[in-house]
Design a protein around this motif. Structure first.
Motif, PDB file in Angstrom:
ATOM      1  N   ALA A 112       0.830  -1.214   0.000  1.00 58.25           N
ATOM      2  CA  ALA A 112       0.000   0.000   0.000  1.00 58.25           C
ATOM      3  C   ALA A 112       0.861   1.260   0.000  1.00 58.25           C
ATOM      4  O   ALA A 112       0.449   2.308   0.487  1.00 58.25           O
TER       5      ALA A 112
ATOM      6  N   GLN B 141       2.572   4.681  -0.797  1.00 57.53           N
ATOM      7  CA  GLN B 141       2.000   5.896  -1.365  1.00 57.53           C
ATOM      8  C   GLN B 141       3.075   6.979  -1.498  1.00 57.53           C
ATOM      9  O   GLN B 141       4.073   6.970  -0.760  1.00 57.53           O
TER      10      GLN B 141
ATOM     11  N   ASP C 226       5.656   8.603   1.397  1.00 58.91           N
ATOM     12  CA  ASP C 226       6.122   7.665   2.418  1.00 58.91           C
ATOM     13  C   ASP C 226       7.639   7.763   2.584  1.00 58.91           C
ATOM     14  O   ASP C 226       8.382   7.895   1.611  1.00 58.91           O
TER      15      ASP C 226
END
Length: 276
Positions: A211, A213, A216
């Motif tokens: 996940a 993104q 980050d």
């Protein structure tokens, strides 16, 4: 004085020409007896010639003095420019060194060796470069290298008083990394264009269901033993979905690989040498 000369320039020129003509006539008489008319003219123009002689002496002195003052002012100006440049360089160096000190303070478990960059490889970026410390200072191959902002690379060759560093943007480099928020592991690699004018830092081998993104934080994972865990590498810039279902993540590095002047070699972590 300059206003007076400008206003009466033509009159002054005419008078000077007249005086020169009269003096020429008088001088050309040689030793012959001076006539009453010549004597009268000489007597009449003497105060005028004396006046203009004083005027032109003053003008000459004024311009000479001004030229000398201008020379002195130019020299002083050049010295001031040198002082300003030196002060600016000192301030910039202090700023960079402060970043290194702050990094050390925030990562106190490490033992560091600070070094200046001596030279770099022949492209726009610091993909490989040489630093001014070596084995005599405790540096050895394999030791991590950081800037005041994050990971730079590692030492791949060490001499007595110098060492060569390969950075994480070099195509032959690979760093085990971790997405700090999701805890996903992957591998950071670099890719320089053939012309050496641009590079790309990317992360691969991430889990298919990651996940990750943009934004980050990416840090070293500690896997493989080369780099200790937790060193900042950079942040996620883009996430690209591949046809095979995996993801390739473009990383914005924390260190500026266009401008590296001082670095720190991490000699040990928690009193343990990385090479032990």
């Amino acid at each position: 004085m300059s206003g007076f000369l400008k206003r009466y320039r033509r009159l002054i020129i005419a008078i000077v020409i007249f005086i020169v003509l009269i003096l020429t006539i008088i001088i050309s008489t040689g030793d012959r007896k001076v006539s009453f008319g010549e004597n009268l003219v000489g007597t009449a123009v003497k105060p005028v010639t004396s006046f203009f002689s004083d005027v032109f002496s003053s003008i000459n002195g004024f311009f000479f003095s001004t030229k000398k003052e201008n020379t002195v002012l130019r020299e002083e100006n050049n010295e001031l420019k040198k002082d300003v440049a030196s002060l600016s360089e000192t301030l910039n160096e202090n700023k960079r060194l402060k970043e290194l000190v702050n990094y050390q303070a925030a990562n106190g478990d490490y033992e560091y060796i600070t070094a200046n960059v001596m030279s770099r490889s022949g492209n726009y970026f610091f993909s490989t470069f040489t630093i001014g410390v070596g084995k005599s200072s405790g540096v050895d191959t394999g030791m991590p290298v950081v800037s005041g902002n994050g990971l730079v690379g590692k030492v791949y060759e060490a001499g007595a008083t110098w060492s060569k560093v390969i950075s994480i943007i070099d195509s032959s480099s690979a760093v085990s990394a971790l997405i700090e928020r999701t805890r996903d592991n992957g591998t950071i690699k670099g890719r320089l264009d053939n012309d050496g004018k641009s590079f790309e830092l990317y992360m691969e081998h991430l889990p298919v269901d990651s996940a990750v993104q943009p934004g980050d934080s990416v840090i070293t994972s500690g896997l493989g033993g080369t780099y200790p865990k937790g060193i900042v590498i950079g942040t996620v810039g883009e996430v690209e979905q591949r046809n095979d279902g995996g993801k390739t993540v473009i990383i914005n590095p924390a260190s500026d690989f266009l401008r590296i002047e001082e670095v720190m070699v991490i000699k040990s972590s928690q009193n343990k040498n990385f090479l032990d």
